[in-house]
Design a protein around this motif. Structure first.
Motif, PDB file in Angstrom:
ATOM      1  N   GLY B 244       0.787  -1.230   0.000  1.00 50.92           N
ATOM      2  CA  GLY B 244       0.000   0.000   0.000  1.00 50.92           C
ATOM      3  C   GLY B 244       0.813   1.270   0.000  1.00 50.92           C
ATOM      4  O   GLY B 244       0.288   2.342   0.310  1.00 50.92           O
ATOM      5  N   ALA B 245       2.085   1.177  -0.368  1.00 52.27           N
ATOM      6  CA  ALA B 245       2.898   2.405  -0.404  1.00 52.27           C
ATOM      7  C   ALA B 245       2.545   3.212  -1.654  1.00 52.27           C
ATOM      8  O   ALA B 245       2.430   2.653  -2.741  1.00 52.27           O
ATOM      9  N   ASN B 246       2.360   4.501  -1.496  1.00 54.66           N
ATOM     10  CA  ASN B 246       2.094   5.322  -2.681  1.00 54.66           C
ATOM     11  C   ASN B 246       3.420   5.707  -3.318  1.00 54.66           C
ATOM     12  O   ASN B 246       4.501   5.336  -2.846  1.00 54.66           O
ATOM     13  N   ARG B 247       3.331   6.477  -4.423  1.00 50.07           N
ATOM     14  CA  ARG B 247       4.526   6.820  -5.185  1.00 50.07           C
ATOM     15  C   ARG B 247       5.630   7.435  -4.317  1.00 50.07           C
ATOM     16  O   ARG B 247       6.792   7.025  -4.367  1.00 50.07           O
ATOM     17  N   LEU B 248       5.229   8.416  -3.537  1.00 49.15           N
ATOM     18  CA  LEU B 248       6.212   9.138  -2.735  1.00 49.15           C
ATOM     19  C   LEU B 248       6.851   8.215  -1.697  1.00 49.15           C
ATOM     20  O   LEU B 248       8.064   8.243  -1.474  1.00 49.15           O
ATOM     21  N   GLU B 249       6.011   7.372  -1.107  1.00 50.10           N
ATOM     22  CA  GLU B 249       6.533   6.458  -0.084  1.00 50.10           C
ATOM     23  C   GLU B 249       7.480   5.431  -0.693  1.00 50.10           C
ATOM     24  O   GLU B 249       8.457   5.036  -0.079  1.00 50.10           O
ATOM     25  N   ARG B 250       7.156   5.009  -1.935  1.00 52.86           N
ATOM     26  CA  ARG B 250       8.053   4.051  -2.587  1.00 52.86           C
ATOM     27  C   ARG B 250       9.425   4.695  -2.804  1.00 52.86           C
ATOM     28  O   ARG B 250      10.464   4.076  -2.596  1.00 52.86           O
ATOM     29  N   ILE B 251       9.411   5.957  -3.230  1.00 47.90           N
ATOM     30  CA  ILE B 251      10.693   6.644  -3.435  1.00 47.90           C
ATOM     31  C   ILE B 251      11.408   6.805  -2.104  1.00 47.90           C
ATOM     32  O   ILE B 251      12.600   6.532  -1.963  1.00 47.90           O
ATOM     33  N   ARG B 252      10.645   7.214  -1.098  1.00 49.30           N
ATOM     34  CA  ARG B 252      11.234   7.501   0.206  1.00 49.30           C
ATOM     35  C   ARG B 252      11.826   6.252   0.857  1.00 49.30           C
ATOM     36  O   ARG B 252      12.912   6.286   1.422  1.00 49.30           O
ATOM     37  N   PHE B 253      11.104   5.121   0.789  1.00 45.21           N
ATOM     38  CA  PHE B 253      11.521   3.967   1.582  1.00 45.21           C
ATOM     39  C   PHE B 253      12.218   2.876   0.770  1.00 45.21           C
ATOM     40  O   PHE B 253      12.843   2.005   1.340  1.00 45.21           O
TER      41      PHE B 253
END
Lengths: 293, 343
Positions: B244-253
């Protein structure tokens, strides 16, 4: 690629396109603008009245009768003999690249294949040497070179550029050689080759991509150099970049600025072609060091 | 590989580096202990129709001979290092003793040529480097998301600012921001101030040079990050998506932790390159408000009437010390890794 999970929402697409367009403007527009302007007269490219003059070119029309003029190029290349500087640059760059690559492949190969501790120290020393600002080294050369009477010659500059290039060339070729399996040269040696024959006949043929990439960067280092060439070459032997700097010294005279503009555009053109033909190698070369860390 | 073979392969390269990098550094250290000869004065009688008068002038022959005998000059010890145009120890002591507050100390130290150059060099190095990493990363992420047909041309134009000769690149920008150039004129009309000039005030000159630095180096960071992005494991990205990670979270984590070693690499290369900033100062004719350590050396050697070898050498030695300090963390890390590696 019709995976719905990777599909992007419209605003995001619009935003990325806008960002790319802005970045391209920032990256490329200054060069295109200067190229365009180099075919105008000074009154248009550096217009006091209206920046639109640089596009429409009323002064160019008035002074030369055409929309574009080659006056800047004529002045730089013919009147100021910029071709001589271009020739010097060619000589310096060709020899620097050839000698750097010869020494670098030999050294890089040895560093990649020897398992002894001193290879680490040589590589670390090379890293420190690479970080030295060139001007500090040049300040060490000047006095001895004056004393030995070898200051001002193209040969001296080539040798110095080769040496300054070595740390970088060694690192890069060393990491390329590491990516070639040891088995290759060992097999050749089992077949009766000496170490040097194995290097020349078995390793070098598969190393060409790495050698070409490293050569490109040696080329850039020699071509773009200002510090060494400006300080070690005499007036008549000087290369393009220091010559552009000395055009600027005389820019107070009207019209001379355009000589510098034309010379700058002439110096950019080979680099433009270089990226056009070797984009892939440049990209792989920039990342070669990174992957190895 | 036996020692003998190793040496046979590496000696030309090693010889070049020792002769033209290691020995010059020693020679610089040696030169920094000497200064130019004092002028030898002789008194000469000039007799004319109105009587005789004596005048003092430089004895050229004696000077020539002295230079011949001792080309490096006369021994001066560490005097060059502590004089007002280098570390200026006496001046600093006086400034600290007589100034009212910190602001005054800072302003007065900024007037000493060496500190002025040092502060600009450090500011340039530590402001431009992080900006380059951030901008390069953003460009890489965005370019990675555009259609494949566009990628080639975009990379082509993105490489330009980095490949072009620094002096040439800075001249191209300088002509545009010149008050008669297109950007300079545009800024003047935006701010409604016809006298606005980016090269007039020190602060604006600094900003211009920083902008140039980011423009020049961001493509390098971009290309390295872009290549790194191609190798981000798809599985991890997809499982992040499933979680359930969104785009920004995928980049961040996912993406940023994966690319962190690359950021260190870019940071290291940038620190080394930015610390020797030199050509843009000439290209932007910025020497009046911003000088760097490299520029000081060039100035001593090139722009004064007779080259000041001693002074240039002292600045060079101080610059080399600076480079070594910058490099210590890298060297220590490499040393630790090397010891860990079983060989």
């Amino acid at each position: 690629m019709s995976n719905p999970a990777t599909k992007k929402p419209m605003p995001l697409v619009a935003l990325s396109i806008a960002f790319i367009v802005i970045w391209l403007m920032i990256a490329a527009f200054p060069f295109l603008w200067t190229m365009w302007g180099s075919f105008k007269v000074e009154g248009d490219f550096f217009s006091r009245a209206d920046w639109m003059n640089a596009i429409t070119g009323p002064a160019t029309q008035l002074q030369t009768g055409g929309r574009f003029t080659l006056e800047g190029y004529y002045g730089a290349w013919v009147e100021q003999a910029f071709w001589r500087n271009a020739l010097n640059t060619l000589i310096v760059v060709v020899f620097t690249v050839l000698i750097s690559l010869t020494l670098g492949t030999l050294g890089g190969y040895a560093l990649a294949r020897s398992g002894f501790k001193y290879t680490f120290w040589i590589l670390m020393a090379a890293l420190v040497f690479r970080a030295m600002p060139h001007v500090t080294l040049v300040s060490g050369y000047l006095l001895p070179f004056f004393e030995l009477n070898i200051w001002g010659h193209l040969t001296t500059t080539i040798v110095v550029l080769v040496a300054i290039n070595q740390p970088f060339t060694l690192w890069m070729l060393h990491s390329f050689f590491l990516s070639i399996p040891k088995d290759l040269d060992e097999a050749a040696m089992v077949d009766g080759c000496t170490r040097f024959q194995a290097f020349r006949l078995a390793v070098i043929p598969v190393m060409w991509p790495g050698v070409i990439t490293t050569g490109l960067f040696s080329f850039l280092l020699a071509y773009n150099d200002f510090t060494v060439t400006a300080m070690l070459l005499s007036e008549e032997n000087t290369t393009m970049v220091p010559q552009i700097d000395s055009f600027l010294g005389s820019t107070q005279e009207k019209g001379k600025v355009m000589y510098a503009v034309a010379a700058v555009v002439s110096a950019i053109l080979p680099l433009f072609l270089l990226i056009l033909f070797f984009q892939r190698q440049i990209v792989s070369g920039l990342t070669a060091g990174a992957v190895k860390g | 590989m036996p020692h003998k073979t190793f040496l046979a392969f590496i000696w030309p390269s090693l010889f070049a580096m020792i002769l033209f990098i290691a020995i010059p550094i020693v020679s610089v250290g040696f030169q920094s202990l000497y200064v130019e000869h004092e002028q030898i004065m002789i008194e000469a009688e000039n007799c004319g129709p109105f009587g005789c008068n004596s005048e003092v002038r430089v004895d050229r022959e004696a000077m020539e001979q002295l230079r011949e005998e001792q080309p490096a000059g006369r021994f001066h010890g560490l005097g060059t290092y502590t004089n007002p145009s280098h570390l200026a120890i006496d001046d600093i002591r006086e400034i600290v003793a007589t100034s009212e507050n910190f602001g005054e100390i800072r302003n007065r130290i900024m007037n000493l040529p060496f500190y002025k150059a040092l502060i600009f060099t450090l500011a340039y190095t530590f402001i431009v480097t992080p900006l380059v990493i951030v901008l390069g990363f953003i460009i890489a992420v965005v370019v990675n998301s555009i259609p494949n047909v566009l990628k080639g041309p975009v990379i082509f134009f993105s490489l330009l600012p980095m490949i072009v000769t620094p002096l040439v690149g800075s001249l191209v920008l300088f002509w545009m921001i010149n008050s008669r150039g297109i950007l300079g004129a545009a800024l003047q009309s935006i701010f409604g101030d016809p006298t606005l000039s980016l090269t007039a005030s020190p602060a604006l000159t600094w900003v211009t040079l920083f902008v140039y630095g980011v423009w020049h180096s961001a493509p390098f960071a971009f290309v390295v990050f872009y290549a790194g992005l191609q190798t981000v494991p798809r599985d991890t990205l997809e499982s992040a998506m499933v979680d359930g990670a969104n785009r920004l979270e995928r980049i961040r984590f996912v993406v940023i932790p994966y690319l962190l070693p690359l950021a260190t690499f870019i940071g290291l290369m940038q620190l080394m390159d930015n610390f020797r900033i030199f050509e843009p100062i000439i290209g932007f004719s910025a020497a009046a408000s911003a000088t760097s350590l490299s520029y000081l050396i060039y100035n001593d050697l090139r722009l004064s009437d007779t080259p000041l070898f001693g002074s240039a050498a002292a600045t060079s030695m101080l610059t080399i010390v600076g480079v070594l300090i910058l490099l210590t963390p890298v060297l220590r890390r490499n040393w630790r890794e090397f010891n860990r590696k079983p060989s």
